[in-house]
Design a protein around this motif. Structure first.
Motif, PDB file in Angstrom:
ATOM      1  N   SER A  16     -16.463  86.436 -28.172  1.00  0.00           N
ATOM      2  CA  SER A  16     -17.664  86.915 -27.489  1.00  0.00           C
ATOM      3  C   SER A  16     -18.174  85.880 -26.504  1.00  0.00           C
ATOM      4  CB  SER A  16     -18.740  87.253 -28.513  1.00  0.00           C
ATOM      5  OG  SER A  16     -19.079  86.094 -29.227  1.00  0.00           O
ATOM      6  N   ALA A  19     -15.961  86.182 -23.526  1.00  0.00           N
ATOM      7  CA  ALA A  19     -16.142  87.428 -22.769  1.00  0.00           C
ATOM      8  C   ALA A  19     -17.418  87.389 -21.957  1.00  0.00           C
ATOM      9  CB  ALA A  19     -16.161  88.606 -23.741  1.00  0.00           C
ATOM     10  N   SER A  20     -18.488  86.935 -22.574  1.00  0.00           N
ATOM     11  CA  SER A  20     -19.746  86.928 -21.828  1.00  0.00           C
ATOM     12  C   SER A  20     -19.674  85.946 -20.669  1.00  0.00           C
ATOM     13  CB  SER A  20     -20.898  86.585 -22.775  1.00  0.00           C
ATOM     14  OG  SER A  20     -20.673  85.315 -23.347  1.00  0.00           O
ATOM     15  N   LEU A  23     -17.472  87.388 -17.923  1.00  0.00           N
ATOM     16  CA  LEU A  23     -18.106  88.467 -17.157  1.00  0.00           C
ATOM     17  C   LEU A  23     -19.159  87.911 -16.218  1.00  0.00           C
ATOM     18  CD1 LEU A  23     -18.355  91.265 -19.806  1.00  0.00           C
ATOM     19  CD2 LEU A  23     -16.907  91.139 -17.791  1.00  0.00           C
TER      20      LEU A  23
END
Lengths: 156, 526
Positions: A16, A19-20, A23
């Motif tokens: 996570s 991913a954050s 992005l």
């Protein structure tokens, strides 16, 4: 085994985090995106994405491993691009380093290749190298999957 | 005299090898027995100087024995008490040899304690036994390696002496003994060590047992240990002892600056005693006797079994024991095997390393898909390398794709990180659907027409799908799965083609190819 016990608990958080961060980096990159990108532009963006992917993955690993430290160090020193681009040079270099290490009992070529692949693996002992390889591999798997999902998301 | 006696003693030792094991098993029964003997005979034997000297020679030979491989290699029967058993039989033997002379001296339990600080069960047995010399001797090299360790023990010894008996002089004796041990450990002369320790041991014995000599000592006792040293020499009154004294004095001259590493109070006292003794004994002893002592030491070392390699396991175990856990003990016993020279620490660590490597290889084998059948390490390494390379190339490929794709700006992170996607991630990552090495050569195709792909996402998806089909088709046989997997792949691709025709925005995902996509996802796309 140590890594085996560590990874599943911290894996989702690593994912996570990566991913954050990834992005966010993509968003930031897309803000500056020109309306009609040239090939050169695309290449620059490709480099940016790739480096940020590696760097974010390395920084998402907590506590840091040897490979993540090595990756971050490379990025910080701006040699990351060149190291990845000019494979031949690093190839000869790492081979020279690893040949000085007589501890390899397995096939020397393969161990050297592995050392070359895992960041920071040039000066590790073999046990450590295997450990780091396992961790690195897991992180790469997660990274590939996340990036693939993002691509899916983009393309739909 | 020394040489003759020792030679005579070295040979009988081999005959005594067996009793070691015997004592080890019958340890508990031995101790009370010896205690009785001691209590009975303790008063009678002390004054006899010659017998003590001989027994000390015996003890030196025994000490040489205590480093023998037979003791170190004692097999599984030692397990219950761990390393300590090895010393306990020695103690029993020394007891036999010494008889009652070594009776209830106060510092003996400390020696055992030093040996067995990590053994909870042992202190109960301590008071009956008299390990002292051999225990100390086996400890010496350990002390040489771990000076802090000896410092701790020294504190222990001091406490135990002073508290129960209130004899400062005893503590001085101990201090001197400790100094001797250190000196001889550094000098590597065990023979002289035993002599000196024996001799230093005598005064303490007198002090504790309350024999007439004790009175003499207390009368004479200035707070320094010079008196005790004199006493020891005087009681023993033997040539060999003086020889040992001389050699010890010389060695102390050499060794005292070396040992000064932080032992606090004990070191101070020890140094004082050393200096005093040097004064005394250098005056007293002629020079040639030192040479004989050296010869003795050499003989002793010859009879030893490779002292450096034996000292290594001892030191190793001391390290483990100081950690105070049960695990290292088991480990130590587990890896120990009767192999003679091969059981030195180098090969042991090497074996551990190999075990570690194979364990990690197994772990990696589980990580790499399709690597479970591979047996050879080299082949496995090849697989691992290929897999890592493929993953790296996939990352590059995907970043390339992300660079070319026109992003839809609004997407939710939460949707990406839901359980479904992550599960599908993990599921599909475990079975890599296509080797990305084959994709890499086609990357330039993606790179060249970005302008063409740009307007429509669907066109990009179609082109990439077509690409993949063209990639996959020649290499289906090379897949790790057999033909059934290939067939399913083809079916899925046909499905994809149909999907593309129905829905112009065909998904570009490897999940479709393997068919491992969760049904909910397919529905959403359809």
């Amino acid at each position: 085994m140590n890594t085996h016990n560590q990874l599943p608990s911290s894996h989702s958080s690593v994912e996570s985090r990566f991913a954050s961060g990834f992005l966010k980096a993509l968003k930031k990159m897309n803000k500056n995106r020109p309306s009609s990108p040239s090939i050169r532009d695309t290449y620059r963006r490709y480099n940016f994405i790739r480096v940020s992917a590696y760097g974010l993955m390395a920084s998402a690993v907590r506590p840091g491993r040897a490979w993540s430290h090595a990756t971050l160090w490379k990025i910080r020193n701006r040699t990351f691009h060149r190291a990845l681009m000019k494979r031949s040079r690093t190839h000869s270099l790492t081979r020279r380093v690893a040949r000085g290490n007589p501890r390899n009992e397995l096939g020397c070529e393969q161990v050297n290749d592995l050392r070359k692949l895992v960041p920071g693996g040039e000066e590790m002992k073999f046990c450590r190298l295997l450990n780091e390889t396992a961790h690195y591999m897991k992180c790469l798997q997660a990274q590939v999957q996340i990036m693939r999902n993002i691509v899916d998301h983009y393309s739909t | 005299m020394d040489i003759a006696v020792k030679d005579a003693n070295i040979e009988p030792e081999k005959g005594n090898e067996n009793p070691i094991n015997y004592h080890a098993t019958n340890m508990s029964s031995d101790w009370p027995l010896n205690e009785n003997i001691l209590t009975n005979t303790s008063l009678g034997i002390i004054p006899t100087g010659n017998s003590i000297v001989e027994s000390s020679v015996c003890s030196s030979a025994l000490m040489a024995d205590s480093f023998c491989p037979q003791i170190w290699d004692q097999p599984v029967s030692v397990q219950s008490l761990g390393y300590c058993d090895v010393n306990v039989p020695n103690n029993a033997r020394t007891k036999d040899n010494f008889g009652p002379t070594s009776a209830s001296t106060g510092w003996i339990p400390d020696a055992i304690l030093r040996e067995c600080m990590y053994l909870p069960t042992f202190p109960g047995m301590v008071p009956q036994s008299m390990p002292h010399f051999l225990a100390d001797s086996s400890c010496i090299e350990r002390e040489a390696r771990f000076s802090c360790f000896s410092g701790e023990n020294f504190g222990d010894m001091m406490n135990r002496y002073i508290v129960p008996e209130n004899l400062n002089s005893n503590s001085h004796v101990l201090a001197s003994m400790q100094g001797q041990h250190d000196v001889f450990a550094s000098g590597g002369r065990k023979m002289s060590m035993t002599e000196s320790s024996k001799e230093a041991f005598l005064p303490s014995e007198y002090g504790t047992e309350g024999s007439p000599l004790k009175n003499k000592k207390t009368i004479e006792s200035s707070p320094f240990s010079r008196v005790e040293a004199k006493l020891g020499v005087g009681t023993l009154a033997n040539d060999s002892n003086e020889v040992e004294f001389s050699s010890r004095g010389d060695q102390e001259l050499e060794g005292s600056p070396r040992e000064s590493s932080g032992k606090g109070l004990g070191s101070k006292k020890r140094k004082r005693t050393e200096q005093n003794r040097e004064l005394d004994e250098n005056n007293r002893v002629p020079e040639p006797s030192a040479e004989t002592a050296k010869d003795n030491a050499e003989i002793q070392q010859k009879s030893d079994w490779n002292p450096t390699s034996t000292s290594k396991p001892a030191g190793k175990h001391g390290k483990q024991g100081s950690q105070g856990s049960d695990l290292p003990k088991e480990e130590y016993i587990r890896v120990r095997a009767r192999r003679g020279q091969a059981t030195n620490s180098h090969s042991l660590s090497e074996r551990l390393r190999r075990e570690k490597i194979s364990e990690r290889m197994k772990f990696l084998q589980d990580l790499v898909p399709g690597c479970s059948k591979v047996t050879g390490k080299a082949v496995m390494l090849d697989e691992i390398i290929n897999y890592v390379q493929s993953l790296q190339r996939q990352v590059e490929f995907l970043s390339m794709k992300l660079a070319t794709v026109n992003p839809l700006l609004n997407f939710n992170i939460e949707g990406l990180l839901t359980k479904d996607t992550i599960q599908s991630c993990i599921g599909s990552s475990s079975s890599l659907p296509f080797p990305p090495d084959m994709i890499m050569p086609y990357l330039p195709l993606h790179q060249t027409p970005p302008g063409l792909i740009q307007p429509g996402l669907s066109s990009f998806g179609i082109s990439s799908n077509a690409l993949r089909r063209s990639i996959n088709s020649p290499f289906t046989s090379a897949f790790k799965e057999s033909t059934s997997q290939g067939l399913s792949l083809w079916e899925d691709e046909l499905h994809n083609v149909v999907q593309m025709e129905i829905n112009s925005s065909a998904p570009l995902s490897s999940q479709d190819l393997t068919g491992s996509l969760p049904p909910g996802h397919i529905k959403a796309e359809l």
